[in-house]
Design an enzyme around this catalytic site. Structure first.
Site, PDB file in Angstrom:
ATOM      1  N   HIS A 168       0.841  -1.207   0.000  1.00 22.68           N
ATOM      2  CA  HIS A 168       0.000   0.000   0.000  1.00 22.68           C
ATOM      3  C   HIS A 168       0.871   1.250   0.000  1.00 22.68           C
ATOM      4  O   HIS A 168       0.645   2.177  -0.794  1.00 22.68           O
ATOM      5  CB  HIS A 168      -0.907  -0.022   1.237  1.00 22.68           C
ATOM      6  N   GLU A 169       1.874   1.294   0.877  1.00 21.80           N
ATOM      7  CA  GLU A 169       2.722   2.474   0.979  1.00 21.80           C
ATOM      8  C   GLU A 169       3.557   2.679  -0.280  1.00 21.80           C
ATOM      9  O   GLU A 169       3.704   3.810  -0.767  1.00 21.80           O
ATOM     10  CB  GLU A 169       3.624   2.376   2.214  1.00 21.80           C
ATOM     11  N   HIS A 172       1.525   4.341  -3.044  1.00 18.65           N
ATOM     12  CA  HIS A 172       1.389   5.799  -2.973  1.00 18.65           C
ATOM     13  C   HIS A 172       2.477   6.485  -3.799  1.00 18.65           C
ATOM     14  O   HIS A 172       2.203   7.452  -4.526  1.00 18.65           O
ATOM     15  CB  HIS A 172       1.488   6.272  -1.521  1.00 18.65           C
ATOM     16  N   GLU A 225      -6.257   6.764  -0.863  1.00 17.62           N
ATOM     17  CA  GLU A 225      -6.039   5.610   0.007  1.00 17.62           C
ATOM     18  C   GLU A 225      -6.628   4.344  -0.602  1.00 17.62           C
ATOM     19  O   GLU A 225      -6.027   3.268  -0.538  1.00 17.62           O
ATOM     20  CB  GLU A 225      -6.670   5.875   1.384  1.00 17.62           C
TER      21      GLU A 225
END
Length: 304
Positions: A168-169, A172, A225
């Protein structure tokens, strides 16, 4: 009608209309510039297929430099654990597997939208550290600077869940969400300047910015997100991690947060329940990515 002592009747009324007209023209001029800025800097994200705002003057190299600066400042305040410690090695191994699958996942996601991946990660200088802190958190800054806080470890509980968070990070950074946020901030600043120059008082400005926050800024942040959740899940699956661990992870995240956060509409993040629903909906696709890209070779390289 009010009488003027010099015989000019109603002199005050035209002056008020004149100021009102000036205020309107100022607002129209700034609105026109905001529209021009939006149309001049919008593009289609190849991984999501959605229209995004990225200021053309913000290059991936600019983001990389800002990311490095922020990373160095964070590590100066919160020193990283010994790179030879067990947890540091484990986190680095997870990162290596994820990073190795970035090109394939990017190409696959872009192909779904009939586009080509820009592969901004080719210029990344990947680095991974673990920071001693009770924070249940992790981040990946533009340029590939990754940090995991030790507070996340007991909540993640296993490598699969940790890979979901780290994926997920990393997403980004790959999605250039930092550049998008800077561009959105510039758009908001245009609105603030318009309000100030048109003569809005502080109360009016606060009301306008509240409307912008709830109507644009917060939903935009939640969308980012969600985008990172989806791409990160595909990345973890492609790197041979079990994407199904994402659901119990977010159940534990909700428990760790006490289960009583602020309403979703007032938050920059979707609530855990929404995330779980999304993850369950994406799970068949994630399992397809796992079947297609997970293999015994090519799962190491990348992070220092």
């Amino acid at each position: 009608m009010r009488q003027d002592p010099f015989g000019n009747q109603g002199q005050g009324t035209p002056r008020r209309r004149g100021f009102g007209g000036l205020r309107l023209w100022v607002l129209l001029l700034f609105a026109g510039y905001a529209v021009f800025y939006w149309f001049s800097n919008r593009s289609t994200d190849p991984y999501t297929g959605e229209t995004v705002l990225i200021d053309k003057s913000i290059t991936p190299e600019d983001e990389k430099a800002l990311g490095l600066q922020a990373y160095q400042e964070i590590l100066a305040q919160e020193p990283a654990l010994d790179r030879n410690s067990q947890i540091s090695q484990q986190v680095r191994e997870i990162a290596q597997r994820l990073i190795a699958k970035v090109p394939e996942v990017e190409d696959a996601l872009a192909a779904e939208n009939n586009m080509q991946a820009p592969h901004v990660e080719k210029a990344f200088d990947w680095d991974v550290n673990v920071i001693q802190s009770d924070q249940v958190n992790a981040f990946c800054l533009p340029g590939g600077k990754i940090a995991v806080y030790t507070g996340l470890v007991p909540v993640a509980q296993n490598a699969d869940a940790m890979a979901v968070v780290m994926g997920h990070e990393i997403s980004h950074a790959l999605l250039r969400h930092g550049a998008q946020r800077m561009s959105e901030q510039k758009l908001a600043q245009i609105g603030q300047m318009a309000g100030a120059m048109s003569g809005m008082d502080q109360q009016q400005m606060q009301a306008v910015m509240a409307i912008y926050g709830y109507g644009r800024a917060l939903p935009y942040a939640r969308k980012q997100e969600t985008q990172a959740d989806e791409m990160g899940l595909m990345l973890a699956a492609a790197a041979c991690f079990n994407p199904e661990e994402a659901v119990p992870l977010w159940q534990r995240m909700e428990q760790a947060g006490g289960g009583s956060g602020q309403p979703e509409y007032a938050s920059t993040h979707p609530n855990p329940g929404t995330r779980i629903e999304n993850l369950q909906a994406w799970m068949p696709k994630a399992m397809q990515y796992r079947a297609k890209f997970c293999n015994a070779s090519g799962t190491a390289v990348g992070a220092d």
